[in-house]
Write a protein that holds these residues in place. Structure first.
Motif, PDB file in Angstrom:
ATOM      1  N   THR A 277      -0.983  -8.702  13.092  1.00 27.54           N
ATOM      2  CA  THR A 277      -0.882  -9.284  14.102  1.00 27.54           C
ATOM      3  C   THR A 277      -1.654 -11.133  13.969  1.00 27.54           C
ATOM      4  O   THR A 277      -2.559 -11.173  12.923  1.00 27.54           O
ATOM      5  CB  THR A 277      -2.362  -9.279  14.219  1.00 27.54           C
ATOM      6  OG1 THR A 277      -2.636  -7.708  14.507  1.00 27.54           O
ATOM      7  CG2 THR A 277      -2.904  -9.469  15.697  1.00 27.54           C
ATOM      8  N   ALA A 278      -0.495 -11.444  14.074  1.00 20.00           N
ATOM      9  CA  ALA A 278      -0.581 -13.465  14.368  1.00 20.00           C
ATOM     10  C   ALA A 278      -0.594 -13.602  12.986  1.00 20.00           C
ATOM     11  O   ALA A 278      -0.911 -14.280  12.104  1.00 20.00           O
ATOM     12  CB  ALA A 278      -1.952 -13.870  14.620  1.00 20.00           C
ATOM     13  N   GLY A 279       0.382 -12.639  12.457  1.00 16.17           N
ATOM     14  CA  GLY A 279       1.522 -12.998  10.655  1.00 16.17           C
ATOM     15  C   GLY A 279       0.239 -12.972   9.755  1.00 16.17           C
ATOM     16  O   GLY A 279       0.457 -12.591   8.219  1.00 16.17           O
ATOM     17  N   GLN A 280      -1.030 -11.730  10.236  1.00 15.14           N
ATOM     18  CA  GLN A 280      -1.766 -11.233   9.217  1.00 15.14           C
ATOM     19  C   GLN A 280      -2.257  -9.818   9.374  1.00 15.14           C
ATOM     20  O   GLN A 280      -2.214  -9.044  10.109  1.00 15.14           O
ATOM     21  CB  GLN A 280      -3.657 -12.266   9.447  1.00 15.14           C
ATOM     22  CG  GLN A 280      -3.222 -13.121   9.073  1.00 15.14           C
ATOM     23  CD  GLN A 280      -3.204 -14.107   8.103  1.00 15.14           C
ATOM     24  OE1 GLN A 280      -4.098 -13.306   7.381  1.00 15.14           O
ATOM     25  NE2 GLN A 280      -2.823 -15.781   7.495  1.00 15.14           N
ATOM     26  N   TYR A 281      -2.374  -8.846   8.070  1.00 22.90           N
ATOM     27  CA  TYR A 281      -3.011  -7.589   7.917  1.00 22.90           C
ATOM     28  C   TYR A 281      -3.289  -7.474   6.704  1.00 22.90           C
ATOM     29  O   TYR A 281      -3.715  -7.886   5.474  1.00 22.90           O
ATOM     30  CB  TYR A 281      -1.600  -6.911   8.067  1.00 22.90           C
ATOM     31  CG  TYR A 281      -1.670  -5.017   7.909  1.00 22.90           C
ATOM     32  CD1 TYR A 281      -1.956  -4.621   8.706  1.00 22.90           C
ATOM     33  CD2 TYR A 281      -1.784  -4.917   6.249  1.00 22.90           C
ATOM     34  CE1 TYR A 281      -2.681  -3.497   8.968  1.00 22.90           C
ATOM     35  CE2 TYR A 281      -2.303  -3.560   6.113  1.00 22.90           C
ATOM     36  CZ  TYR A 281      -2.729  -3.116   7.588  1.00 22.90           C
ATOM     37  OH  TYR A 281      -2.466  -1.073   7.056  1.00 22.90           O
ATOM     38  N   GLN A 282      -4.452  -6.347   7.207  1.00 19.79           N
ATOM     39  CA  GLN A 282      -5.660  -6.110   5.836  1.00 19.79           C
ATOM     40  C   GLN A 282      -5.937  -4.534   6.033  1.00 19.79           C
ATOM     41  O   GLN A 282      -5.368  -3.933   6.996  1.00 19.79           O
ATOM     42  CB  GLN A 282      -6.646  -6.900   5.943  1.00 19.79           C
ATOM     43  CG  GLN A 282      -7.828  -7.245   4.642  1.00 19.79           C
ATOM     44  CD  GLN A 282      -8.749  -7.894   4.612  1.00 19.79           C
ATOM     45  OE1 GLN A 282     -10.319  -7.944   5.177  1.00 19.79           O
ATOM     46  NE2 GLN A 282      -8.573  -8.911   4.186  1.00 19.79           N
ATOM     47  N   GLN A 283      -5.593  -3.902   5.177  1.00 17.25           N
ATOM     48  CA  GLN A 283      -6.248  -2.762   4.923  1.00 17.25           C
ATOM     49  C   GLN A 283      -7.411  -2.378   4.251  1.00 17.25           C
ATOM     50  O   GLN A 283      -6.956  -3.076   2.459  1.00 17.25           O
ATOM     51  CB  GLN A 283      -4.805  -1.988   5.136  1.00 17.25           C
ATOM     52  CG  GLN A 283      -5.346  -0.237   5.139  1.00 17.25           C
ATOM     53  CD  GLN A 283      -3.968   0.692   4.811  1.00 17.25           C
ATOM     54  OE1 GLN A 283      -3.069   0.068   4.938  1.00 17.25           O
ATOM     55  NE2 GLN A 283      -4.229   1.731   4.417  1.00 17.25           N
ATOM     56  N   THR A 284      -8.117  -1.501   4.025  1.00 12.54           N
ATOM     57  CA  THR A 284      -9.442  -1.085   3.165  1.00 12.54           C
ATOM     58  C   THR A 284      -8.831   0.163   2.613  1.00 12.54           C
ATOM     59  O   THR A 284      -7.912   0.728   3.571  1.00 12.54           O
ATOM     60  CB  THR A 284     -10.510  -0.993   3.919  1.00 12.54           C
ATOM     61  OG1 THR A 284     -11.418  -2.581   4.590  1.00 12.54           O
ATOM     62  CG2 THR A 284     -11.367  -0.393   2.634  1.00 12.54           C
ATOM     63  N   LEU A 285      -8.380   0.240   1.628  1.00  8.82           N
ATOM     64  CA  LEU A 285      -8.351   1.609   0.456  1.00  8.82           C
ATOM     65  C   LEU A 285      -9.977   2.493   0.304  1.00  8.82           C
ATOM     66  O   LEU A 285     -10.573   1.652   0.378  1.00  8.82           O
ATOM     67  CB  LEU A 285      -7.426   0.556  -0.761  1.00  8.82           C
ATOM     68  CG  LEU A 285      -7.120  -0.046  -0.884  1.00  8.82           C
ATOM     69  CD1 LEU A 285      -6.889  -0.239  -2.814  1.00  8.82           C
ATOM     70  CD2 LEU A 285      -5.738   0.149   0.124  1.00  8.82           C
ATOM     71  N   PRO A 286      -8.992   4.377   0.633  1.00  9.47           N
ATOM     72  CA  PRO A 286     -10.167   5.257   0.377  1.00  9.47           C
ATOM     73  C   PRO A 286     -10.600   4.803  -0.919  1.00  9.47           C
ATOM     74  O   PRO A 286     -10.020   4.475  -1.976  1.00  9.47           O
ATOM     75  CB  PRO A 286      -9.167   5.745   0.827  1.00  9.47           C
ATOM     76  CG  PRO A 286      -8.217   5.742   0.834  1.00  9.47           C
ATOM     77  CD  PRO A 286      -7.509   3.752   0.543  1.00  9.47           C
ATOM     78  N   ASN A 287     -11.969   5.534  -0.845  1.00  9.36           N
ATOM     79  CA  ASN A 287     -12.773   5.356  -1.769  1.00  9.36           C
ATOM     80  C   ASN A 287     -12.188   6.807  -2.660  1.00  9.36           C
ATOM     81  O   ASN A 287     -11.485   7.894  -2.157  1.00  9.36           O
ATOM     82  CB  ASN A 287     -14.258   5.735  -1.177  1.00  9.36           C
ATOM     83  CG  ASN A 287     -15.065   4.304  -0.860  1.00  9.36           C
ATOM     84  OD1 ASN A 287     -14.576   2.742  -1.743  1.00  9.36           O
ATOM     85  ND2 ASN A 287     -16.031   4.386  -0.559  1.00  9.36           N
ATOM     86  N   GLY A 288     -12.240   6.230  -4.399  1.00  6.99           N
ATOM     87  CA  GLY A 288     -11.982   7.795  -5.491  1.00  6.99           C
ATOM     88  C   GLY A 288     -10.153   7.728  -5.157  1.00  6.99           C
ATOM     89  O   GLY A 288      -9.487   8.896  -5.695  1.00  6.99           O
ATOM     90  N   ARG A 289      -9.678   7.226  -4.918  1.00  9.65           N
ATOM     91  CA  ARG A 289      -8.289   6.487  -4.935  1.00  9.65           C
ATOM     92  C   ARG A 289      -7.821   5.385  -5.661  1.00  9.65           C
ATOM     93  O   ARG A 289      -8.538   4.358  -4.660  1.00  9.65           O
ATOM     94  CB  ARG A 289      -7.137   6.130  -3.667  1.00  9.65           C
ATOM     95  CG  ARG A 289      -7.370   8.208  -3.018  1.00  9.65           C
ATOM     96  CD  ARG A 289      -6.506   9.047  -3.380  1.00  9.65           C
ATOM     97  NE  ARG A 289      -5.175   8.630  -3.652  1.00  9.65           N
ATOM     98  CZ  ARG A 289      -4.375   9.145  -2.337  1.00  9.65           C
ATOM     99  NH1 ARG A 289      -4.630   9.046  -1.469  1.00  9.65           N
ATOM    100  NH2 ARG A 289      -3.229   9.110  -3.474  1.00  9.65           N
ATOM    101  N   SER A 290      -7.211   5.446  -6.731  1.00 19.05           N
ATOM    102  CA  SER A 290      -6.623   4.462  -7.492  1.00 19.05           C
ATOM    103  C   SER A 290      -4.966   4.618  -7.780  1.00 19.05           C
ATOM    104  O   SER A 290      -4.466   5.299  -7.628  1.00 19.05           O
ATOM    105  CB  SER A 290      -6.782   4.990  -9.292  1.00 19.05           C
ATOM    106  OG  SER A 290      -6.114   3.813  -9.427  1.00 19.05           O
ATOM    107  N   PHE A 291      -4.973   3.588  -6.464  1.00 15.78           N
ATOM    108  CA  PHE A 291      -2.892   3.137  -6.000  1.00 15.78           C
ATOM    109  C   PHE A 291      -2.690   1.685  -7.286  1.00 15.78           C
ATOM    110  O   PHE A 291      -3.408   1.746  -7.287  1.00 15.78           O
ATOM    111  CB  PHE A 291      -2.938   2.339  -5.293  1.00 15.78           C
ATOM    112  CG  PHE A 291      -3.832   3.481  -3.452  1.00 15.78           C
ATOM    113  CD1 PHE A 291      -2.598   4.200  -3.266  1.00 15.78           C
ATOM    114  CD2 PHE A 291      -4.844   3.022  -3.353  1.00 15.78           C
ATOM    115  CE1 PHE A 291      -3.013   5.177  -2.369  1.00 15.78           C
ATOM    116  CE2 PHE A 291      -5.519   4.097  -2.065  1.00 15.78           C
ATOM    117  CZ  PHE A 291      -4.301   4.367  -1.679  1.00 15.78           C
ATOM    118  N   GLN A 292      -1.828   2.365  -7.459  1.00 16.35           N
ATOM    119  CA  GLN A 292      -1.068   1.127  -8.339  1.00 16.35           C
ATOM    120  C   GLN A 292       0.180  -0.205  -8.099  1.00 16.35           C
ATOM    121  O   GLN A 292       0.485  -0.821  -9.078  1.00 16.35           O
ATOM    122  CB  GLN A 292      -0.490   2.564  -9.646  1.00 16.35           C
ATOM    123  CG  GLN A 292      -1.557   3.432 -10.527  1.00 16.35           C
ATOM    124  CD  GLN A 292      -1.099   3.826 -11.841  1.00 16.35           C
ATOM    125  OE1 GLN A 292      -1.064   3.101 -12.271  1.00 16.35           O
ATOM    126  NE2 GLN A 292      -0.638   5.071 -11.440  1.00 16.35           N
TER     127      GLN A 292
END
Length: 251
Positions: free
Chosen positions: A185-200
Motif C-alpha cells: 500500500t502506497a509502496g510499503q509492505y510489512q509482515q510480522t513473522l510467526p513465532n517459532g518459525r525460523s526463516f532463512q
C-alpha cells in the motif's frame, strides 16, 4: 516477472553468492572466445575468494546432515512417497559423502597451483594481465579453444562437491517455501513473522512492467518491503502507488 531473493543470515548469503558465480561460470564454459575464458577464470578466482571461508565446508555438511535427519523422520509416514523420500535422501547422502571425501579446504588444490596463483595475483590489478606482465597467460589465451576449455573444466571439477551441495541445499530451501500474493500500500509492505518459525530466505516476484525496484529488509521478527522507482537521473525514489507481488518465505 523479476525474482528478487533476500537471505536472512550470512550462511545463506554465502550460498547465494556462490550460486550466482557458478551460474555465470557455467554460461562462460559454453563459449570459446579467449575473452570469455578470461572472464571464466576471473569468476573462478571469485568463487575461491567466497569459498575461502574456513567454515564453509563444515556449514555445508552440517546443513546436509540436518536435512538428512529431518527427512529420515518421515520414514513409514503413509502420507509420504517412499520413492520420493529415498531419492531425496540419496541425493543428500551423495552430496555429503563427496564433500567428506574431499580433503582439506575447498579449492586448496587450485590455491596451490603456481600458474593459477600468478594469474590471480595480477588479475586484481587493473589491466594486470597484459602480455608484458604475464606472457605465459597471454600464450594460454592463444591456445586452441578446446585446450583452454579442457583446462577450465579440470579446474572447475575441483569445486564440484561444493557446487553440488550448494545447489541441493538452496533447492530444498526454496521448495520448502509457501507463496502468498500481497499488496504494498502506497509502496510499503510489512509482515510480522510467526513465532517459532525460523526463516532463512525471502523470495519476491514482481511484474517488471511496473518498473518498480523492491528494497527488502528483515530479521527473525518482521520483514519490510519498500518499492522504489528509478528516475531519469538514475536515482531511486520511493514509489507511492499500490502494487501487487508474490512473496515466499522459505525456512
Amino acid at each position: 516477472m523479476i525474482l528478487y531473493e533476500y537471505p536472512f543470515n550470512e550462511r545463506i548469503r554465502t550460498y547465494l553468492r556462490l550460486e550466482h558465480l557458478l551460474q555465470r561460470l557455467g554460461e562462460l564454459l559454453q563459449r570459446q572466445a579467449p575473452l570469455d575464458h578470461h572472464v571464466a577464470l576471473i569468476t573462478l578466482f571469485e568463487i575461491l575468494d567466497v569459498a575461502g571461508r574456513a567454515e564453509l565446508k563444515p556449514d555445508l555438511m552440517k546443513d546436509l546432515d540436518r536435512h538428512r535427519n529431518q527427512l529420515g523422520a518421515y520414514r513409514g509416514n503413509p502420507a509420504v512417497s517412499e520413492a520420493s523420500l529415498d531419492a531425496a535422501l540419496h541425493r543428500i547422502e551423495d552430496a555429503f559423502t563427496h564433500l567428506a571425501q574431499h580433503p582439506g579446504k575447498i579449492g586448496h588444490e587450485l590455491l596451490e597451483d603456481e600458474w593459477l596463483t600468478s594469474v590471480r595475483s595480477r588479475a586484481v590489478i587493473p589491466a594486470g594481465t597484459c602480455s608484458f606482465d604475464l606472457p605465459a597467460y597471454h600464450a594460454w589465451q592463444h591456445r586452441p579453444p578446446e585446450e583452454r576449455l579442457a583446462d577450465l573444466h579440470r579446474w572447475v571439477r575441483v569445486l564440484a562437491p561444493m557446487a553440488d551441495a550448494v545447489q541441493l541445499l538452496l533447492q530444498m530451501l526454496r521448495d520448502a517455501g509457501r507463496t502468498q500474493r500481497v499488496m504494498a500500500t502506497a509502496g510499503q509492505y510489512q509482515q510480522t513473522l510467526p513465532n517459532g518459525r525460523s526463516f532463512q530466505l525471502l523470495r519476491l516476484l514482481i511484474d517488471d512492467a511496473l518498473g518498480l525496484v523492491p528494497e527488502i529488509s528483515g530479521n527473525r521478527l518482521v520483514v519490510s518491503v519498500r518499492l522504489m522507482r528509478q528516475d531519469d537521473d538514475g536515482k531511486l525514489r520511493a514509489a507511492k502507488e499500490d502494487a501487487v507481488f508474490d512473496l515466499t518465505l522459505c525456512g
